[in-house]
Structures are given as structure tokens and as C-alpha cells.
Design an enzyme around this catalytic site. Structure first.
Site, PDB file in Angstrom:
ATOM      1  N   GLU A  28       0.797  -1.238   0.000  1.00 43.16           N
ATOM      2  CA  GLU A  28       0.000   0.000   0.000  1.00 43.16           C
ATOM      3  C   GLU A  28       0.826   1.283   0.000  1.00 43.16           C
ATOM      4  O   GLU A  28       0.359   2.312  -0.472  1.00 43.16           O
ATOM      5  CB  GLU A  28      -0.992   0.046   1.177  1.00 43.16           C
ATOM      6  CG  GLU A  28      -2.098  -0.988   1.077  1.00 43.16           C
ATOM      7  CD  GLU A  28      -3.147  -0.826   2.170  1.00 43.16           C
ATOM      8  OE1 GLU A  28      -2.820  -0.290   3.239  1.00 43.16           O
ATOM      9  OE2 GLU A  28      -4.298  -1.228   1.942  1.00 43.16           O
ATOM     10  N   LYS A  72       4.989  -0.692   4.045  1.00 42.34           N
ATOM     11  CA  LYS A  72       4.091  -0.508   5.182  1.00 42.34           C
ATOM     12  C   LYS A  72       3.898  -1.823   5.932  1.00 42.34           C
ATOM     13  O   LYS A  72       3.845  -1.860   7.160  1.00 42.34           O
ATOM     14  CB  LYS A  72       2.740   0.005   4.685  1.00 42.34           C
ATOM     15  CG  LYS A  72       1.672   0.126   5.757  1.00 42.34           C
ATOM     16  CD  LYS A  72       0.350   0.580   5.159  1.00 42.34           C
ATOM     17  CE  LYS A  72      -0.759   0.631   6.195  1.00 42.34           C
ATOM     18  NZ  LYS A  72      -2.064   1.001   5.605  1.00 42.34           N
TER      19      LYS A  72
END
Length: 789
Positions: free
Chosen positions: A484, A604
Site C-alpha cells: 500500500e 508498510k
């Protein structure tokens, strides 16, 4: 915490939102946050109630644009019950002296107990004791018992109970620029002398909501309607040391419910039939006892207590009542408004646990996806693709609900959101379909809805893949992976990345499994499916070719997260940790510095390593072998090491995935990540996010870590495959399973010995496979196996 209770001592306003989330009560149909009934929504308290699948769509003006969002609706608040001495202000812990305050969440019975002692001056005190339940046997009922005890005085206590339709969605601060007024047409009335009702509807989805409340007290009850509230009042005569009791019983229905003519009529009738509080509590406790038996997980120590809390919240969000509903897996449970109550890919972490305890719930959650298959096919068509393109975020009808903009609280800027390019959600759905069929033996679902979904998801991946003559392989371009952070190449004009390894490998898996499923269909059913979808042998041959030749990039001897990942700059991790401390949301930090995480090798959460979460080592090696690639243990270990040092763990799922992988890759380091996964919500490690709703995928994933991760449990080829790993901190545990019609199959691992008990029944024997061994256990038989060191 203790084995079966979760307790908070003292009143701490800064902790209220967290406590409200973790003390939420629910039953799979609706849930209510653990807010104090005498407190209204403000900066400290947020008493939200959410009905599964009750969404509404509104348009807001944001950053000069018209933005449409669909939200899980905060329905009328049934909790309000406030009190005061005659002529004195209403008592709340924010405005009065608190001598004692305690919350106890009873996990075994699904009851929230609260005790508060208010100091009234001159040696006088009022003790308030409450028991609250959201009924697990009858999904439409909730009840609140309140006992008032005077200490050092006699007098009249005024009590006011209400149903409040004047609520909004305001539980997430960064959404407050968006329109949160979802309810309209609030009307109130009286059914009986002790019963009031409230009805309203959602503004655009036009879902009608009916709520009725019965108040029982040892004093007359008066009623007042003042839109958008209806209020019941009573006056209790308090005598020192003698409790005075008020019971509030509530029923909730919506127009989405089956077998009703009108939600208001249903709510009034149901609350009228409801028994007294003691009887409601008895049947509620019985329902919870049955759930705990079916989902038994016996882990000693602190880890076991946390796992029990996680299981409690999973069961409150997705209970057997969910099997009757058209709902998906809300990423934040029914516990708050973060992510707007949307359905992401979190079922990937939830269904593997449910499959082996509540397969009827798993089936219902997959039916939610199947009912939206046509919408997914329409989305693919609109994007110029064949097959089914499922949305990254889903809500009521299956259209893409991913926001167009998201707010960076650090910079105050609204930024484009490209997460709708996470097309790997389709592979997650296919994986869940396959796992459910393997665990349940549900042949009817496999041959019908499963085949239809897998076919269209496979068709999408085949159409998305484009042949590259230079590489001699197929490539999938313009996607975003699970990480992401990376949604584009540095300085690129268009979003999207090429050949995300996780996306391509799982796409190959989908194509392979779909071919396997189609070849195994009965010939009449296969012909029906082919006629309806235009499937022919030429298309199947193409799927087979693509499944063997999708491009998976490597660099420096490790799997590349995507093509070009190795060319990105290295981040000065030490500098950012020194400067910011918590860098979980590194993307926000860099954007506030007018930089972008797209420039760096910084993730992430687990992306490539998600492959090790979904597939056992042997199966993952087989997937790469089908692609003509060599993945030995040394290469995988290098890949694990590489990304461990380049991940900020900005998602609660990240610690879970890393802990799962390291139990087999490097056990000495696994426990650190397992602990982070266990403590993610109870310690609010992300800094305020738990107060907006628990992280359901991470909670369910920790349960599955014990159920499948530590046991090496797989359901395939008609057998239970087990390959336990000795994690020293969790070396002794037990669990029960429901496997292909066998209820209560019991597994216990203790001191290097595995014990498997199959209850007596008329079911067929269970084949159990361990490395180098195969055992067949008849119903009523127990197998005891000594595991290798």
C-alpha cells in the site's frame, strides 16, 4: 485481565474511546460500543450502535471536490440512561466526583459489568452498578440492568431513559469534514404504559429502522416524546444500603430483515414478548456457552487471555446469526466507524479460522461475494477487462467504495487515493472459496457458486496478463500490492506498479486451482457452466500457459516486491526513528516533508512475505516450480531477511504475518512479532486507531496462528495435514475443530506429543497426515503421536 474477564479500574477520560471499543457487545446482527449510558457523544465518549450491512451513501464537498462515500450507519442510540438527585445536575464521571470506577467484561457470558461510586459531598455517595448484554440467542434484543444504592442518605433519584435518533457518524476525527447525517424521518410513540418506540430511515439507501424500549422499575414511568428522542422517566425512593433497580429492554429491526412485515411492528412485538432481565441473562449465557464449546481454544498464560478476548470479538462480529445475513467481513468489526465499516480483504485472515468452527458463517460470507459477482463483472467490463474485478473496498451492493481522497493528518492535505488498484482482493476471495471447500467438504457449493466465482476471477487475471516478447513471459501492469505504500513509480504521471510478485504468484495460483476445479466438475455441470459463460478449451489452454509463465522479478538474489523495487533508494531508517520515534505511518511522515515513500525501499506491511503466510513452504516451492522458477529455502530466507529490515509495520496485520512466517523461518525472532500481533489492539499500538474500531483481521489471524500456523494444519486432498512447529513460548495448547461434518475434533499439543480425538458419530474416519506418517482415526478414537525433536 484474567482468564475469562477483561477489567479496567479507575476513570481515565483519555482511555475511554479505547475501552469503548474493547468493551463493545454484539451478536453478529448488531453491536453497541461500551460507552457509559449516562454520557452523550463528545470528545471523550462515543456511544455507537451498528447493524451489520446497514449502509448509507452521502456526498460531501471536500478540497473543492464533490466526494461520495458509503458508511456503516450509526443507528439510533438505545443506551441513554441518566440520573440525578432532585434539583441537582445529572451525574456523569466528567462532571461529578468519582470515588470508584470499574468496568468488567465477562467473556464467558458476554456481559459488561460496570460499577461507579459518585461522591455527593458530606459523606454521601451513590453507587451505580450495571449489567449490559446484547443478546446472543435472540439477535434483535439488548438489555441494561441498573442498580442504584444510596450510602449515607435517603432521597428521590430521578432516572431518565431514552432512545435517541439524533445521532450522526462522527466517531472518526479525520472524517468530520464529511457529511455524517445518515438518519431522517425520526418519529416516536408509545406502545404500552412501559414501552416506547422510535422509527427512522436512512437518507439515501432508505433502510427503515425500528427500535422499541421497555422500562421496568419499582415506580411509575412517565413518557415524553421530543423529536428526535423519546424519553421514559421514573423517580426512585432511595434508602441507604437498599438497591433500587431499573431494567431497560430494547429490540432492534431494520427493513433488511427477513420474515417481517415492518421493522417497527417487529420491534414493538418482540420487546413486548421479551422476558424479564434474569431470564434474558440465562438464555444469553447458554448461547455463549455453546459458542465457546464450538470455538474452544485453550492456550495458557497471558497469551491465552488475549486470544480469548480476540475470539470474543470475532464471535460478536461474525456469529451463527451472520449465516442468515447478506453481509461481508467489516475490517473494523461492528465496533466503530473507521474505514467507514467497509469490507476489504480481511476475510483472508478471518475465514480460515471460521471454516473449522462455523462453516455455515464462512459460507454466508462467501455468498456475500457471490451475490456481487455480477457487479464485479460489470466493473471489469467498464475497465476494459473480462471476468470479475472485485472492489478493494465493498459495502452494500459491491461497487468500488474506496475513497477518492484521503487525509494526511500530519500535513492537513487531502491526497489522491489509488488503493482501488489492489486487484489482489480477487485472489483473496478465490483463496477463501478454496479453503472453505477443502475444510467443509461442501461439494454443492464447490460445484456451483465456488466454480462460478473462481472462473470469473481467473478470467480477469488471464485478461489482465499481457505477453512480453522480450521476457518471453506474461506480465500484469498497473496494480498496487498489499504493501500500500507504493502506488506509483517515482515521478510517474500514472499510478500503478508492474509485476507485483504477490499479485502475480497468487494470480498463477488462482488460474491453477480454477483449472483443477473445472476439470473435477461433473460433466453435466461443467457443460452448463461453459454454455452460460462462453468457456471453451482454447481459453482453458491459455489459462494453463499464463499460470506457468507469469513474470516474478528478482533482484540481489531475493524476490522483488515489484519490477524495479531494487532500483529504489534506501531509506535512512536510523534517522527517521531518531527523529520521529514511531514511524509506522512513514508514508504520512514523508508526505509532510514534501517527499514520497514511492522513492524508497520501504514497505508498510508484508507484501512478498504474504506468500509465506498463505502457502506452506512445500506448496510455495511448487507454485514457483510451476512458473519455472527455483525457490529453495536459502532464497526464501534471504527474502525474509531483506524485507524484515525494510518494513515499518504500519498495519496491524504486518506483525501477524511476520510472526507466522518466522515461526518456521527463525523461531528465536518469531515471538516478538507474535506479541505485537497479540497486543495490537489492547495496547493500541497504532496510537488511537483502536478507539475507532478493533482490527478484526488481526484478531482472527492471531487465533489462526495457533490453529494453523503453529500446528502446520492444512485441509487438502481430503485429509488433515499437520506439521507442528515448537515455538517455546507457545509449546502447549489445545483446540477443537469441525472438519467435514465431524464436530468437536480435539487437538492437543503438549511436551512434543500430539493428541487427536475424534468424537463418536456416524461420520467417516479422518485421515491425518504428518511428515513421513499417515494415520486414520475412526469416530470415537484417540491418536497419540510423538513428534520429532
Amino acid at each position: 485481565m484474567t482468564g475469562w474477564t477483561w477489567e479496567y479500574e479507575g476513570y481515565e477520560p483519555a482511555d475511554e474511546r479505547l475501552r469503548e471499543s474493547l468493551c463493545t457487545l454484539g451478536n453478529g446482527y448488531f453491536a453497541t460500543r461500551g460507552a457509559l449510558p449516562e454520557c452523550s457523544a463528545d470528545d471523550v465518549h462515543y456511544p455507537g450502535t451498528y447493524v451489520a450491512g446497514c449502509y448509507n451513501r452521502l456526498t460531501s464537498d471536500v478540497a473543492g471536490r464533490r466526494v461520495e462515500n458509503e458508511d456503516l450507519v450509526n443507528v439510533p442510540n438505545w443506551l441513554p440512561l441518566r440520573f440525578r438527585l432532585r434539583g441537582r445536575p445529572w451525574l456523569t464521571p466528567d462532571t461529578a466526583t468519582v470515588l470508584e470506577h470499574r468496568l468488567v467484561l465477562h467473556l464467558s457470558s458476554g456481559v459488561l459489568e460496570r460499577l461507579t461510586s459518585y461522591g455527593l459531598g458530606n459523606g454521601r455517595a451513590l453507587t451505580v452498578r450495571q449489567e449490559r448484554l446484547v443478546h446472543m440467542a435472540d439477535p434483535h434484543l439488548a438489555a441494561l440492568r441498573t442498580e442504584f444504592t444510596a450510602d449515607g442518605f435517603s432521597g428521590e433519584l430521578h432516572v431518565e431513559a431514552a432512545l435517541d435518533g439524533g445521532v450522526t457518524n462522527a466517531g472518526v476525527e479525520r472524517y468530520r469534514d464529511l457529511d455524517g447525517h445518515h438518519l431522517t424521518h425520526e418519529h416516536a410513540g408509545t406502545a404500552e404504559h412501559d414501552t416506547v418506540w422510535l422509527r427512522c430511515r436512512t437518507r439515501t439507501s432508505d433502510i427503515r429502522i425500528g427500535m422499541a424500549s421497555r422500562l421496568t422499575a419499582d415506580a411509575p414511568v412517565t413518557i415524553r416524546h421530543a423529536r428526535p428522542r423519546t424519553t421514559q422517566r421514573t423517580r426512585l425512593q432511595l434508602v441507604p444500603g437498599r438497591p433500587a433497580t431499573v431494567d431497560k429492554t430494547v429490540a432492534v429491526y431494520t427493513s433488511r430483515d427477513p420474515a417481517i412485515s415492518d421493522p417497527l411492528y417487529a420491534a414493538v412485538a418482540r420487546v413486548g414478548r421479551a422476558p424479564a432481565f434474569d431470564e434474558l441473562l440465562r438464555s444469553h449465557r447458554t448461547a455463549w456457552a455453546q459458542l465457546w464449546r464450538r470455538a474452544d481454544l485453550d492456550v495458557p498464560g497471558e497469551a491465552g487471555s488475549i486470544l480469548r478476548l480476540h475470539l470474543f470479538h470475532v464471535l460478536q462480529t461474525l456469529s451463527p446469526h451472520t449465516a442468515d445475513l447478506d453481509v461481508g467481513v467489516p475490517a473494523r468489526g461492528l465496533h466503530g466507524e473507521a474505514y467507514r465499516g467497509h469490507v476489504f480483504w480481511d476475510e483472508l485472515f478471518v475465514l480460515p479460522f471460521l471454516n473449522l468452527h462455523f462453516p455455515e458463517v464462512s459460507r454466508a460470507l462467501l455468498r456475500y461475494r457471490h451475490r456481487r459477482l455480477e457487479q464485479a463483472c460489470t466493473a471489469a467490463l467498464n475497465a476494459g477487462r473480462r471476468g470479475a474485478m472485485y472492489p478493494w473496498q465493498s459495502g452494500s451492493d459491491g461497487r468500488e467504495e474506496t475513497q477518492q481522497l484521503h487525509l494526511n493528518p500530519r500535513s492537513g492535505r487531502w491526497l489522491p487515493d489509488h488503493s482501488h488498484l489492489q486487484h489482489h482482493v480477487g485472489s483473496a476471495i478465490a483463496y477463501n472459496v478454496w479453503q472453505y471447500c477443502e475444510a467443509s467438504g461442501d461439494t454443492e457449493f464447490r460445484h456451483t457458486k465456488a466454480a462460478e466465482m473462481l472462473l470469473q476471477i481467473a478470467r480477469f487475471w488471464a485478461d489482465a496478463a499481457r505477453y512480453d516478447k522480450v521476457l518471453g513471459r506474461y506480465r500484469i501492469r498497473g496494480v498496487v500490492g498489499p504493501d500500500e505504500y507504493h502506488d506509483a513509480y517515482p515521478d510517474a504521471q500514472q499510478p500503478g506498479l508492474n509485476d507485483n510478485a504477490y499479485t502475480n504468484v497468487t494470480a498463477s495460483w488462482v488460474l491453477t486451482r480454477t483449472l483443477e476445479l473445472l476439470h473435477g466438475l461433473p460433466e453435466p455441470r461443467r457443460r452448463e457452466l461453459a454454455e452460460r459463460t462462453g468457456l471453451d478449451d482454447e481459453e482453458l489452454d491459455l489459462w494453463d500457459e499464463i499460470s506457468r509463465t507469469l513474470h516474478v522479478p528478482f533482484h540481489e538474489g531475493v524476490i522483488s516486491q515489484f519490477d524495479g523495487y531494487g532500483d529504489l533508494a534506501e531509506l535512512d531508517w536510523h534517522r527517521y526513528r531518531q527523529e520521529y520515534g514511531d514511524i509506522r505511518r512513514l508514508d504520512r511522515i514523508l508526505e509532510a516533508e514534501d517527499d514520497t515513500v514511492n522513492r524508497y525501499q520501504a514497505s508498510k506491511q508484508a507484501d512478498v512475505l504474504m506468500l509465506g503466510y498463505l502457502f506452506a513452504p512445500e506448496e510455495l516451492q511448487g507454485l514457483f516450480a510451476r512458473l519455472g522458477l527455483w525457490l529453495d529455502e536459502e532464497t526464501w530466507q534471504r527474502t525474509v531477511d531483506y524485507y524484515l529490515h525494510r518494513t515499518s509495520h504500519g498495519s496491524t496485520l504486518s506483525g501477524l504475518v511476520h510472526g507466522w512466517i518466522l515461526t518456521r523461518a527463525r523461531r528465536a525472532e518469531a515471538w516478538q512479532f507474535v506479541q505485537e500481533a497479540l497486543r495490537g489492539d489492547i495496547a493500541d499500538v497504532q496510537g488511537g486507531t483502536t478507539g475507532e474500531g478493533i482490527h478484526l483481521g488481526a484478531m482472527a489471524g492471531t487465533l489462526d496462528l495457533v490453529q494453523r500456523g503453529l500446528t502446520g494444519l492444512e485441509t487438502r486432498e481430503g485429509a488433515l495435514w499437520l506439521d507442528p512447529v515448537p515455538l517455546p513460548e507457545l509449546s502447549s495448547y489445545g483446540l477443537s475443530l469441525r472438519y467435514q461434518g465431524n464436530w468437536g475434533v480435539r487437538l492437543r499439543l503438549r511436551h512434543g506429543r500430539l493428541e487427536i480425538t475424534v468424537p463418536s458419530s456416524d461420520e467417516t474416519p479422518i485421515d491425518v497426515r504428518l511428515p513421513g506418517r499417515a494415520v486414520r482415526l475412526e469416530p470415537g478414537e484417540t491418536g497419540r503421536l510423538l513428534l520429532p525433536e
